[in-house]
Write a protein that holds these residues in place. Structure first.
Motif, short mmCIF file in Angstrom:
data_model
loop_
_atom_site.label_atom_id
_atom_site.label_comp_id
_atom_site.label_asym_id
_atom_site.label_seq_id
_atom_site.Cartn_x
_atom_site.Cartn_y
_atom_site.Cartn_z
N LEU A 15 14.39 -7.37 9.13
CA LEU A 15 13.51 -6.80 8.12
C LEU A 15 14.22 -5.68 7.35
N VAL A 16 15.16 -5.01 8.02
CA VAL A 16 15.92 -3.97 7.33
C VAL A 16 16.67 -4.59 6.14
N LYS A 17 17.16 -5.81 6.38
CA LYS A 17 17.84 -6.53 5.30
C LYS A 17 16.84 -7.00 4.24
N SER A 18 15.63 -7.35 4.68
CA SER A 18 14.63 -7.90 3.76
C SER A 18 13.86 -6.82 3.03
N LEU A 19 13.78 -5.64 3.65
CA LEU A 19 12.87 -4.61 3.17
C LEU A 19 13.17 -4.11 1.76
N PRO A 20 14.44 -3.84 1.41
CA PRO A 20 14.70 -3.39 0.03
C PRO A 20 14.17 -4.39 -1.00
N GLY A 21 14.40 -5.67 -0.75
CA GLY A 21 13.93 -6.70 -1.67
C GLY A 21 12.41 -6.80 -1.68
N LEU A 22 11.81 -6.67 -0.49
CA LEU A 22 10.35 -6.76 -0.40
C LEU A 22 9.71 -5.59 -1.15
N TYR A 23 10.32 -4.42 -0.99
CA TYR A 23 9.84 -3.22 -1.70
C TYR A 23 9.84 -3.47 -3.20
N ASP A 24 10.97 -4.00 -3.69
CA ASP A 24 11.08 -4.29 -5.13
C ASP A 24 10.08 -5.35 -5.56
N GLU A 25 9.92 -6.36 -4.71
CA GLU A 25 9.01 -7.47 -5.06
C GLU A 25 7.56 -6.97 -5.23
N VAL A 26 7.10 -6.17 -4.26
CA VAL A 26 5.70 -5.75 -4.34
C VAL A 26 5.50 -4.59 -5.32
N SER A 27 6.62 -4.00 -5.81
CA SER A 27 6.51 -2.91 -6.81
C SER A 27 6.25 -3.47 -8.19
N LYS A 28 6.57 -4.75 -8.38
CA LYS A 28 6.47 -5.34 -9.73
C LYS A 28 5.01 -5.46 -10.16
N ARG A 29 4.80 -5.44 -11.45
CA ARG A 29 3.55 -5.63 -12.20
C ARG A 29 2.60 -4.47 -12.09
N GLU A 85 0.83 -1.21 0.00
CA GLU A 85 0.00 0.00 0.00
C GLU A 85 0.87 1.26 0.00
N MET A 86 2.00 1.20 0.72
CA MET A 86 2.91 2.35 0.75
C MET A 86 3.56 2.56 -0.62
N VAL A 87 3.90 1.46 -1.27
CA VAL A 87 4.46 1.55 -2.63
C VAL A 87 3.44 2.19 -3.56
N GLN A 88 2.19 1.72 -3.45
CA GLN A 88 1.13 2.24 -4.32
C GLN A 88 0.83 3.72 -4.03
N ALA A 89 1.11 4.13 -2.79
CA ALA A 89 0.90 5.54 -2.43
C ALA A 89 2.12 6.40 -2.81
N GLY A 90 3.09 5.78 -3.47
CA GLY A 90 4.24 6.54 -3.97
C GLY A 90 5.36 6.74 -2.97
N LYS A 91 5.34 6.01 -1.87
CA LYS A 91 6.41 6.15 -0.86
C LYS A 91 7.71 5.55 -1.38
N SER A 92 8.81 6.18 -1.00
CA SER A 92 10.12 5.67 -1.41
C SER A 92 10.53 4.53 -0.47
N LYS A 93 11.60 3.86 -0.86
CA LYS A 93 12.16 2.80 -0.02
C LYS A 93 12.51 3.32 1.36
N ASP A 94 13.12 4.51 1.38
CA ASP A 94 13.51 5.11 2.66
C ASP A 94 12.30 5.45 3.51
N ASP A 95 11.24 5.99 2.85
CA ASP A 95 10.00 6.28 3.58
C ASP A 95 9.48 5.03 4.28
N VAL A 96 9.44 3.94 3.50
CA VAL A 96 8.91 2.69 4.04
C VAL A 96 9.78 2.22 5.21
N ALA A 97 11.10 2.27 5.01
CA ALA A 97 12.01 1.81 6.07
C ALA A 97 11.86 2.64 7.34
N ARG A 98 11.49 3.90 7.17
CA ARG A 98 11.38 4.78 8.34
C ARG A 98 10.01 4.70 9.01
#
Ligand SMILES: [Zn+2]
Length: 283
Positions: A269-283, A240-253
């Motif tokens: 999760l800090v280690k997982s979060l960049p990948g998770l952000y990319d994963e849910v950004s797809k399609r 939902e944060m990705v869809q709302a246009g939040k950046s990776k840093d926004d999400v991490a914070r």
């Protein structure tokens, strides 16, 4: 700890022997492994590294995972306290070194088995202790009148995770597909959160009451169901944060986790979060 150090220092001072001092201070640290009982023939060795299940039979022991290489002497000592028989089989839940690090020492006497993708990950990482045997979907050990089944339900923590099922005990060892706390999604080795949730659904088709997580306290089926729900919640929030246009840093914070017990941003999760952000950004 403090007392022990003082005692060692005193001893060194009194004896005044440099060599002995060195020998004493270089002793490996005390390994804090403890044994928890699930049944008379099924125990868990907890402490440093991943949880190790030990099923004892009249013909030998079957282990699930074997922690780090440095833990092997303590593992052997604990197994000896449970049975006079040797370790004959080890099933690795996945390739990470805190679950398969003991392979190299144990595989001289025991047969070790893991999922073929986990083996490929070991080969890719030039990891020592690569098992001779690997499987695609399911592998069963029928030994000493007992049965243990390792099953790959799909990707999750990595692309080579296996859940190990003890049907007679209604117990499953999930490896790191379930941990008491924040999960690590190992994207570099085929991990994926969407697949992970489906994989947990697969595990839940098994008939079990007790769960041995990869790390943390022995749990109940309901704990795994709750953790899966929390995982889904986190995934949805990130999406939902990705869809709302939040950046990776926004999400991490600003990702909200404080309502989910055991989950923390500062954890893995800090280690997982960049990948998770990319994963849910797809399609
Ligand atoms: Zn792991």
């Amino acid at each position: 700890m403090k007392n022990r150090r003082t005692a060692v220092r005193l001893c060194g001072a009194v004896l005044g022997l440099g060599g002995l001092w060195l020998a004493m201070t270089q002793q490996p640290p005390v390994q804090d492994l403890t044994v928890e009982r699930i049944a008379d023939d099924l125990h868990v060795i907890v402490g440093s590294g991943g949880n190790v299940a030990v099923l004892t039979t009249d013909d030998g022991a079957i282990l699930v995972d074997d922690k780090f290489e440095r833990n092997v002497p303590a593992i052997l000592e604990k197994v000896k306290s449970l049975t006079s028989k040797p370790i004959r089989y080890v099933l690795n839940t996945h390739h990470h070194g805190d679950h398969s690090g003991g392979n190299q020492l144990l595989m001289k006497d025991a047969e070790i088995v893991l999922h073929k993708n986990a083996r490929a990950n070991m080969v890719k990482g030039s990891q020592p202790g690569q098992p001779r045997l690997s499987f695609a979907d399911e592998f069963a050990v029928n030994f000493g009148g007992k049965e243990v089944r390792a099953r790959h339900f799909g990707a999750g923590h990595t692309n080579g995770d296996a859940a190990v099922y003890f049907p007679a005990h209604k117990v499953v060892h999930t490896g790191d597909l379930f941990v008491r706390g924040t999960p690590f999604i190992d994207y570099g080795n085929g991990g994926n959160s969407e697949a992970w949730l489906k994989t947990i659904d697969g595990i839940l088709t098994l008939d079990f009451d007790t769960v041995i997580p990869g790390h943390g306290a022995i749990s109940k089926r309901a704990d795994l169901i709750k953790w899966r729900a929390d995982f889904q919640t986190v995934r949805t929030r990130v999406k939902e944060m990705v869809q709302a246009g939040k950046s990776k840093d926004d999400v991490a914070r600003t990702l909200k986790l404080d309502d989910l017990p055991g989950w923390s941003l500062s954890g893995l999760l800090v280690k997982s979060l960049p990948g998770l952000y990319d994963e849910v950004s797809k399609r």
